[in-house]
Design a protein around this motif. Structure first.
Motif, mmCIF file in Angstrom:
data_model
loop_
_atom_site.group_PDB
_atom_site.id
_atom_site.type_symbol
_atom_site.label_atom_id
_atom_site.label_comp_id
_atom_site.label_asym_id
_atom_site.label_seq_id
_atom_site.Cartn_x
_atom_site.Cartn_y
_atom_site.Cartn_z
ATOM 1 N N GLY A 91 8.414 0.367 12.472
ATOM 2 C CA GLY A 91 7.043 0.878 12.381
ATOM 3 C C GLY A 91 6.308 0.681 13.691
ATOM 4 N N ASN A 92 6.420 -0.505 14.276
ATOM 5 C CA ASN A 92 5.748 -0.761 15.562
ATOM 6 C C ASN A 92 6.307 0.136 16.670
ATOM 7 N N GLU A 93 7.629 0.304 16.664
ATOM 8 C CA GLU A 93 8.239 1.195 17.682
ATOM 9 C C GLU A 93 7.698 2.616 17.553
ATOM 10 N N GLN A 94 7.611 3.084 16.326
ATOM 11 C CA GLN A 94 7.159 4.462 16.103
ATOM 12 C C GLN A 94 5.675 4.629 16.456
ATOM 13 N N ILE A 95 4.906 3.601 16.208
ATOM 14 C CA ILE A 95 3.481 3.674 16.573
ATOM 15 C C ILE A 95 3.349 3.730 18.098
ATOM 16 N N GLU A 96 4.181 2.950 18.785
ATOM 17 C CA GLU A 96 4.159 2.997 20.261
ATOM 18 C C GLU A 96 4.548 4.372 20.772
ATOM 19 N N LEU A 97 5.479 5.005 20.066
ATOM 20 C CA LEU A 97 5.914 6.355 20.461
ATOM 21 C C LEU A 97 4.948 7.433 19.976
ATOM 22 N N ASN A 98 3.928 7.000 19.274
ATOM 23 C CA ASN A 98 2.906 7.915 18.740
ATOM 24 C C ASN A 98 3.492 8.911 17.727
ATOM 25 N N ASN A 99 4.466 8.469 16.961
ATOM 26 C CA ASN A 99 5.053 9.310 15.905
ATOM 27 C C ASN A 99 4.455 8.924 14.561
ATOM 28 N N ASN A 100 3.770 9.834 13.945
ATOM 29 C CA ASN A 100 3.168 9.577 12.622
ATOM 30 C C ASN A 100 2.450 8.222 12.583
ATOM 31 N N SER A 101 1.673 7.947 13.618
ATOM 32 C CA SER A 101 1.096 6.600 13.788
ATOM 33 C C SER A 101 0.313 6.130 12.572
ATOM 34 N N GLU A 102 -0.529 7.021 12.047
ATOM 35 C CA GLU A 102 -1.382 6.599 10.921
ATOM 36 C C GLU A 102 -0.551 6.264 9.693
ATOM 37 N N LYS A 103 0.473 7.079 9.476
ATOM 38 C CA LYS A 103 1.315 6.850 8.295
ATOM 39 C C LYS A 103 2.104 5.549 8.436
ATOM 40 N N TRP A 104 2.643 5.326 9.624
ATOM 41 C CA TRP A 104 3.371 4.068 9.852
ATOM 42 C C TRP A 104 2.438 2.876 9.727
ATOM 43 N N GLN A 105 1.209 3.069 10.188
ATOM 44 C CA GLN A 105 0.240 1.971 10.094
ATOM 45 C C GLN A 105 -0.024 1.617 8.626
ATOM 46 N N ASP A 106 -0.083 2.650 7.780
ATOM 47 C CA ASP A 106 -0.274 2.395 6.338
ATOM 48 C C ASP A 106 0.869 1.548 5.792
ATOM 49 N N ILE A 107 2.100 1.902 6.221
ATOM 50 C CA ILE A 107 3.261 1.126 5.758
ATOM 51 C C ILE A 107 3.154 -0.318 6.254
ATOM 52 N N LEU A 108 2.815 -0.456 7.544
ATOM 53 C CA LEU A 108 2.693 -1.811 8.112
ATOM 54 C C LEU A 108 1.625 -2.607 7.378
ATOM 55 N N ASP A 109 0.497 -1.962 7.110
ATOM 56 C CA ASP A 109 -0.596 -2.668 6.409
ATOM 57 C C ASP A 109 -0.110 -3.177 5.055
ATOM 58 N N TYR A 110 0.728 -2.364 4.399
ATOM 59 C CA TYR A 110 1.216 -2.795 3.089
ATOM 60 C C TYR A 110 2.209 -3.950 3.210
ATOM 61 N N VAL A 111 3.230 -3.784 4.066
ATOM 62 C CA VAL A 111 4.294 -4.790 4.072
ATOM 63 C C VAL A 111 3.856 -6.118 4.703
ATOM 64 N N MET A 112 2.873 -6.035 5.628
ATOM 65 C CA MET A 112 2.439 -7.273 6.301
ATOM 66 C C MET A 112 1.762 -8.239 5.335
ATOM 67 N N GLN A 113 1.208 -7.720 4.242
ATOM 68 C CA GLN A 113 0.481 -8.614 3.348
ATOM 69 C C GLN A 113 1.369 -9.153 2.215
ATOM 70 N N ILE A 114 2.683 -8.789 2.245
ATOM 71 C CA ILE A 114 3.570 -9.269 1.175
ATOM 72 C C ILE A 114 4.005 -10.705 1.447
ATOM 73 N N ASP A 115 3.945 -11.521 0.419
ATOM 74 C CA ASP A 115 4.453 -12.895 0.514
ATOM 75 C C ASP A 115 5.962 -12.835 0.252
ATOM 76 N N THR A 116 6.753 -12.982 1.293
ATOM 77 C CA THR A 116 8.206 -12.794 1.148
ATOM 78 C C THR A 116 8.869 -13.895 0.314
ATOM 79 N N ASN A 117 8.137 -14.953 0.037
ATOM 80 C CA ASN A 117 8.687 -15.998 -0.835
ATOM 81 C C ASN A 117 8.431 -15.701 -2.306
ATOM 82 N N ASN A 118 7.693 -14.651 -2.558
ATOM 83 C CA ASN A 118 7.306 -14.390 -3.939
ATOM 84 C C ASN A 118 7.257 -12.874 -4.181
ATOM 85 N N ILE A 119 8.434 -12.235 -4.130
ATOM 86 C CA ILE A 119 8.490 -10.776 -4.336
ATOM 87 C C ILE A 119 8.917 -10.514 -5.773
#
Lengths: 231, 349
Positions: free
Chosen positions: B180-208
């Motif tokens: 996602g970060n690579e694609q945002i740097e490349l300016n590919n679908n930046s907003e959409k990738w940002q939405d994905i990043l916003d979602y996954v960054m807030q997940i508690d990986t110890n409690n999925i």
């Protein structure tokens, strides 16, 4: 409508309303230590349809069938029966008119019928089915066009090609006449037109919704289109 | 009436007419009855050498014949016979059984029954390769680590296989963040990738939990679609008339509804699938293994393939990461996929 049947583990027989489709503990509904058993949505749908057809029959005018000769009371239909619209099959229907009420605009008929047919699932298997329905048919006096609604129980059997069973001791046995049988009520909506032809007396197109009960773990619907002639 | 009877008789005769089996161009269907399920196995291809690839389809809830619409399947069928087995409750599989009885263990017994029937029909000299895709990777791994099951198999081909779903969730999150970060740097679908990043960054990986797992899976498919549109993943070839005929053969409506009841709404089994981790038991596998993964598979990240390669207890193993593929390398890079499978089978047949 979401009616659930609620079995109180201490005091049985309490009816509750619930929106969920699966058994759930009532902890979610702020009632602890109870379980809600609910009708699958397909059963609810079927129940409503049965009631609709029954009311249609019950409230239709009682007919005088004396004007019909015995030969006119009985007739056959043959049809192409396309399961899931395109998988081919053939069907024959035997019909008996037991109530008829003509008036100026249309003739109302109540018909008991029996259906026997088969479907072909290319490079897989066959199915034969047999169902019995009570049908209401309204025929317009002006142009002979009619519509039909029918409902009734039936039996559906899948017939497999070569089938083998692995027994508990690990041996393989060939199964003869293999298949699987399901209770299969069928609901039909259709329309058609009477024809001025000595052999083909009417043409019709029906949509048939059949429900296979206890298919794998639950119920599945089979949607078919039937195109045929009254002979 | 006479004409109708003749017509009906001819129709039935045509439907039931037999044709001689051509082993080099096999087109057969058999049903296997086991523990309440009647499971069809469609067998196509060249069985001259009695080499069978048993396909373990994904899902659970998919249809084995989906794979047949790929060019990979067509090319493999020229050399080997492929067994498109519809697992219980899926595709055109029928029968009567209780949803509560379904377990991964029962399904490994189903697979054992399929093998027994294939040996019975085609002879004990037949050789079998298992190819498990996605969920089929979990099923295949569970089969191989149980008892002496693997002795019946010449080789295990795992394609983007989900043998450890808790690990998949964690690896998918890592991958979504990195790519996602690579694609945002490349300016590919930046907003959409940002939405994905916003979602996954807030997940508690110890409690999925299962619900979060479903959402990670949905986001992973979405991420693959973005990469497909931006040509990081090679587009699959268009469907042919033959593919349409294969799709016609499938029983979509019945299959989907049945699979929903059997798996999606079956919380007991769904929970078992989602919590099963077989990584720790991969060292029980000692037969030749081929791990095929798409580099951009977010659904089952390639780290699982690399781990499996490192952990299986054999020196006859290979891992291949397809650079321009997602979750379906057999469609994205059909030529390379077929080359690797053929080389593997020829080495260990």
């Amino acid at each position: 409508m979401n009616v659930g049947f609620f079995m109180d583990q201490n005091n049985s027989n309490t009816i509750v309303m619930n929106k969920n489709l699966r058994p759930v503990t009532l902890a979610k509904n702020n009632i602890k230590n109870h379980t809600v058993y609910q009708f699958p949505i397909t059963l609810k749908f079927l129940l409503i349809l049965i009631l609709s057809v029954c009311s249609q029959i019950a409230f239709s005018q009682v007919a005088d069938t004396n004007s019909l000769t015995n030969r006119q009371k009985y007739y056959f239909e043959v049809s192409y029966y396309g399961y899931n619209l395109i998988k081919p099959g053939l069907k024959a229907n035997f019909n008996f008119i037991f109530k008829q009420k003509p008036n100026e605009k249309k003739t109302n008929l109540l018909i008991a019928n029996a259906h026997l047919g088969f479907s072909w699932y290319p490079h897989s298997h066959f199915a034969i089915f047999n169902y019995y329905q009570i049908a209401y048919r309204g025929i317009k006096s002006k142009n002979g066009k009619f519509f039909t609604i029918a409902l009734g129980p039936g039996v559906y059997r899948s017939i497999y090609p070569k089938t083998y069973k692995v027994t508990d001791d690990g041996n393989v046995e060939k199964i003869y006449f293999p298949g699987s049988t399901y209770f299969s009520p069928a609901l039909t909506f259709g329309s058609g037109k009477e024809l001025n032809n000595k052999i083909l007396k009417a043409r019709f197109i029906d949509v048939v919704l059949m429900f296979l009960f206890d298919y794998n773990t639950n119920i599945v619907p089979l949607l078919s289109i039937e195109i045929g002639f009254k002979i | 009436m006479k004409k109708i009877i003749i017509f009906l008789s001819l129709t039935i005769l045509i439907f039931f007419s037999c044709k001689k089996e051509d082993i080099a161009d096999l087109s057969d269907v058999i049903y296997i009855r086991h523990a309440g399920a009647d499971m069809p196995a469609y067998i196509y291809g060249n069985a001259s050498d009695k080499i069978f690839i048993i396909l373990l389809h994904g899902g659970p809830g998919n249809n084995a014949l989906d794979f047949r619409t790929s060019r990979s399947a067509k090319e493999l069928e020229e050399k080997y016979a492929i067994v498109y087995w519809q697992q219980r409750g899926q595709g055109s599989s029928e029968g009567h059984f209780d949803a509560d009885d379904i377990t991964i263990d029962l399904m490994t017994e189903d697979l054992n029954a399929v093998l027994k029937v294939l040996k019975y029909k085609y002879g004990n000299e037949s050789r079998f390769f298992l190819m498990g895709h996605s969920w089929g990777g979990e099923l295949g791994t569970a089969f191989l680590i149980k008892d002496d099951n693997q002795l019946q198999i010449n080789g295990w081909i795992e394609v983007d296989g989900a043998h450890d779903i808790p690990k998949i969730n964690i690896e998918a999150i890592k991958m979504l963040i990195n790519v996602g970060n690579e694609q945002i740097e490349l300016n590919n679908n930046s907003e959409k990738w940002q939405d994905i990043l916003d979602y996954v960054m807030q997940i508690d990986t110890n409690n999925i939990n299962n619900e979060t797992g479903r959402e990670i899976n949905r986001q992973s498919h979405q991420a693959e679609r973005y990469l497909l549109n931006d040509n990081f993943i090679q587009k699959p070839e268009g469907k042919t008339m033959q593919d349409i005929a294969i799709m016609y053969q499938q029983d979509w409506l019945t299959g989907i509804i049945s699979a929903c009841y059997t798996y999606v709404y079956n919380s007991k089994f769904y929970n078992e699938i989602e919590t099963t981790s077989l990584t720790g038991e991969l060292n029980k596998i000692s037969i030749p293994c081929l791990f095929l993964w798409g580099k951009y598979d977010f659904v089952v990240p390639s780290q699982l393939g690399v781990d499996a390669y490192n952990l299986v207890n054999t020196t006859d193993k290979k891992v291949v990461i397809f650079e321009k593929s997602g979750h379906f390398p057999m469609e994205n890079q059909a030529d390379e996929f077929v080359d690797n499978v053929v080389t593997f089978i020829e080495s260990y047949k």
